[in-house]
Design an enzyme around this catalytic site. Structure first.
Site, PDB file in Angstrom:
ATOM      1  N   HIS A   1      54.607  15.155  58.880  1.00 56.11           N
ATOM      2  CA  HIS A   1      53.847  15.857  59.909  1.00 56.11           C
ATOM      3  C   HIS A   1      52.762  16.682  59.237  1.00 56.11           C
ATOM      4  O   HIS A   1      53.025  17.388  58.262  1.00 56.11           O
ATOM      5  CB  HIS A   1      54.761  16.769  60.736  1.00 56.11           C
ATOM      6  CG  HIS A   1      54.098  17.271  61.982  1.00 56.11           C
ATOM      7  ND1 HIS A   1      54.169  16.600  63.181  1.00 56.11           N
ATOM      8  CD2 HIS A   1      53.342  18.365  62.203  1.00 56.11           C
ATOM      9  CE1 HIS A   1      53.480  17.270  64.094  1.00 56.11           C
ATOM     10  NE2 HIS A   1      52.960  18.339  63.524  1.00 56.11           N
TER      11      HIS A   1
ATOM     12  N   ASP B   1      57.995  22.836  73.463  1.00 56.54           N
ATOM     13  CA  ASP B   1      56.774  22.795  72.651  1.00 56.54           C
ATOM     14  C   ASP B   1      55.611  22.227  73.456  1.00 56.54           C
ATOM     15  O   ASP B   1      54.471  22.655  73.290  1.00 56.54           O
ATOM     16  CB  ASP B   1      56.992  21.962  71.380  1.00 56.54           C
ATOM     17  CG  ASP B   1      55.730  21.928  70.537  1.00 56.54           C
ATOM     18  OD1 ASP B   1      55.267  23.016  70.148  1.00 56.54           O
ATOM     19  OD2 ASP B   1      55.169  20.845  70.304  1.00 56.54           O
TER      20      ASP B   1
ATOM     21  N   ARG C   1      48.924  27.557  73.786  1.00 62.86           N
ATOM     22  CA  ARG C   1      48.401  28.154  72.540  1.00 62.86           C
ATOM     23  C   ARG C   1      46.981  27.689  72.273  1.00 62.86           C
ATOM     24  O   ARG C   1      46.118  28.458  71.874  1.00 62.86           O
ATOM     25  CB  ARG C   1      49.306  27.774  71.364  1.00 62.86           C
ATOM     26  CG  ARG C   1      50.597  28.557  71.352  1.00 62.86           C
ATOM     27  CD  ARG C   1      51.575  27.963  70.383  1.00 62.86           C
ATOM     28  NE  ARG C   1      51.067  27.990  69.038  1.00 62.86           N
ATOM     29  CZ  ARG C   1      51.372  27.080  68.114  1.00 62.86           C
ATOM     30  NH1 ARG C   1      52.184  26.081  68.387  1.00 62.86           N
ATOM     31  NH2 ARG C   1      50.878  27.185  66.902  1.00 62.86           N
TER      32      ARG C   1
ATOM     33  N   SER D   1      57.041  25.002  66.491  1.00 65.21           N
ATOM     34  CA  SER D   1      56.406  23.879  67.171  1.00 65.21           C
ATOM     35  C   SER D   1      56.645  22.581  66.401  1.00 65.21           C
ATOM     36  O   SER D   1      57.098  21.571  66.961  1.00 65.21           O
ATOM     37  CB  SER D   1      54.900  24.163  67.282  1.00 65.21           C
ATOM     38  OG  SER D   1      54.184  22.998  67.555  1.00 65.21           O
TER      39      SER D   1
ATOM     40  N   LYS E   1      59.921  19.455  67.208  1.00 64.55           N
ATOM     41  CA  LYS E   1      59.622  18.033  67.471  1.00 64.55           C
ATOM     42  C   LYS E   1      60.345  17.158  66.452  1.00 64.55           C
ATOM     43  O   LYS E   1      60.885  16.108  66.788  1.00 64.55           O
ATOM     44  CB  LYS E   1      58.113  17.783  67.366  1.00 64.55           C
ATOM     45  CG  LYS E   1      57.315  18.396  68.503  1.00 64.55           C
ATOM     46  CD  LYS E   1      55.885  17.929  68.491  1.00 64.55           C
ATOM     47  CE  LYS E   1      55.037  18.615  67.468  1.00 64.55           C
ATOM     48  NZ  LYS E   1      54.283  19.756  67.909  1.00 64.55           N
TER      49      LYS E   1
END
Ligand code: URA
Length: 437
Positions: A84, A163, A170, A185, A189
């Site tokens: 990620h 999220d 956000r 966040s 995930k």
């Protein structure tokens, strides 16, 4: 418990209890809870300003991770590993990395996001391939992972719903730059993906969430520590985001970048280095290589064998898009117009500001100016000269792709504010800055 009291406590600098955090996550996950967006946004701003300690961050991450369902991949024997990125410009690494890793024998369930501000989003890039479906249910994701080892999909009301709500608030409320909020966040995930290991690409530089190396290091340490608390093996690789990564910025254009490298064209050296380093770590954490260096070498062979390109093709087909795109890049959406941006003077490119190039891409329609903006998939930039390159006055530094002449002029002028040309050759900074284990 009342949302108003929780907001007030954080605003005054108190630490949250686990119950308070659980309450916020519950109402954020449930549209029927009736807590208005402005209260959630006020809480996000309070967290952004007051921060959270390690215990609160872990509690928030755990609560968000458990806010929805989780994939169950136990029946798949191969190691489940994902990557990620905290987001950047030209950072289409995931498009090539996910199918490459599947070709190397890992299972890659990759839940991705859309573009945020000046940064591009993997889902938008995938959707540049007409028909590419990213809205999938848990059963379909699991079955595709069993068949081809890779699936790239978006969040749903089932997977990490807290999220989904908080992230969009956000983006619209200047509360992205917060270590606890980013940690929760990303890891919520990743927890939902039922992984064995995770590689985090934490960007540093003008185009990153955190420009300052100290904050990027703090984020990296918090990500790795919190991941471990959730039982997830993780490393964070800090990588450069002062200038855009690779040669292309834009949705279709970044698909071209991915296909080029999977065809064995390594000329975008920074993109290739980033891809092989992150992939090398995934191989190592997934038990397929004794160290990341060996992992990277194995991946290079997988690319040269053609297996990675074949895996990309299978992935495109499985998601409902035309797999012939791999042999014929003209099947991708292209912008109607193209024009060159010329060097205003001779010298060396010493700076090409990633954030400004990303913002120029938004002007063209390659990114979203707001949540509901429609994307122009063909729009963006091809970067002919990057930092360190020598240029003559009037030489092409970049080509701009777009469909609206006036926007192209505006974006070209803005692009030039991102570019610095000076007489002295700059010292080149490494792409891979640090690894936090
Ligand atoms: N990527 C995410 O998924 N979440 C963030 O908060 C920042 C980057």
């Amino acid at each position: 418990m009342r949302m108003l009291d929780i907001i007030a406590r954080k605003r005054q600098g108190f630490k949250h209890t686990e119950e308070e955090i659980a309450f916020v996550v519950k109402v954020a996950s449930d549209p029927k809870a009736g807590v208005p967006d402005y209260q959630l946004t006020s809480w996000l701003m309070a967290v952004c300003c007051r921060g959270m300690d390690e215990i609160e961050t872990a509690a928030l991450t755990r609560a968000m991770a458990l806010s929805g369902r989780r994939l169950d991949l136990k029946r798949l024997r191969a190691p489940k590993v994902d990557k990620h990125s905290t987001g950047g410009v030209g950072d289409g690494i995931s498009l090539a990395l996910a199918p490459l890793m599947a070709a190397a024998g890992l299972v890659v369930p990759m839940m991705s996001g859309r573009g945020l501000g000046h940064t591009g989003g993997t889902l938008d890039k995938l959707e540049a391939m007409k028909g590419f479906r990213v809205r999938m249910g848990i059963d379909e994701i699991t079955s595709q992972l069993g068949r081809i080892g890779v699936c790239m999909f978006g969040q749903t009301q089932d997977l990490a719903p807290a999220d989904r709500t908080l992230y969009s608030l956000r983006d619209a409320s200047s509360t992205v730059e917060s270590v606890p909020l980013v940690v929760a966040s990303i890891l919520s995930k990743k927890f939902a993906e039922d992984l064995d290991a995770l590689v985090l690409d934490v960007k540093i530089g003008s185009g990153a969430i955190f420009k300052n190396p100290k904050q990027a290091q703090e984020l990296s340490r918090a990500l790795v520590k919190t991941a471990r608390k959730l039982g997830l093996k993780a490393v964070a690789v800090l990588t450069a985001m002062d200038q855009p990564l690779g040669r292309y910025v834009g949705n279709s254009l970044e698909v071209i970048q991915a296909v080029e490298i999977l065809r064995g064209d390594f000329t975008s050296a920074d993109y290739a280095e980033c891809l092989l380093t992150l992939g090398g770590w995934m191989m190592h954490l997934g038990g397929k290589a004794k160290d990341p260096k060996e992992g990277a070498a194995k991946l290079e062979s997988v690319i040269r064998s053609g297996a990675a390109l074949e895996s990309f093709q299978k992935m495109v087909e499985a998601h409902g898009a035309d797999p012939r795109v791999v042999c014929d890049l003209d099947r991708l959406p292209r912008a109607a117009k193209e024009r060159e941006i010329l060097a205003p003077k001779a010298g060396y490119v010493t700076w090409l500001d990633a954030r400004k190039v990303g913002e120029a891409a938004v002007i063209l329609g390659a990114g979203r100016a707001n949540k509901d903006s429609k994307l122009d998939y063909g729009a963006g930039f091809v970067l002919d000269k990057k930092v360190g390159a020598r240029v003559k006055k009037g030489e092409c530094v970049a080509r701009i792709h777009g469909s609206d002449g006036a926007k192209m002029e505006e974006a070209a002028a803005y692009f030039l504010t991102a570019l610095k040309i000076e007489g002295k050759k700059p010292k080149l900074m490494p792409v891979i800055r640090q690894v936090v284990k």
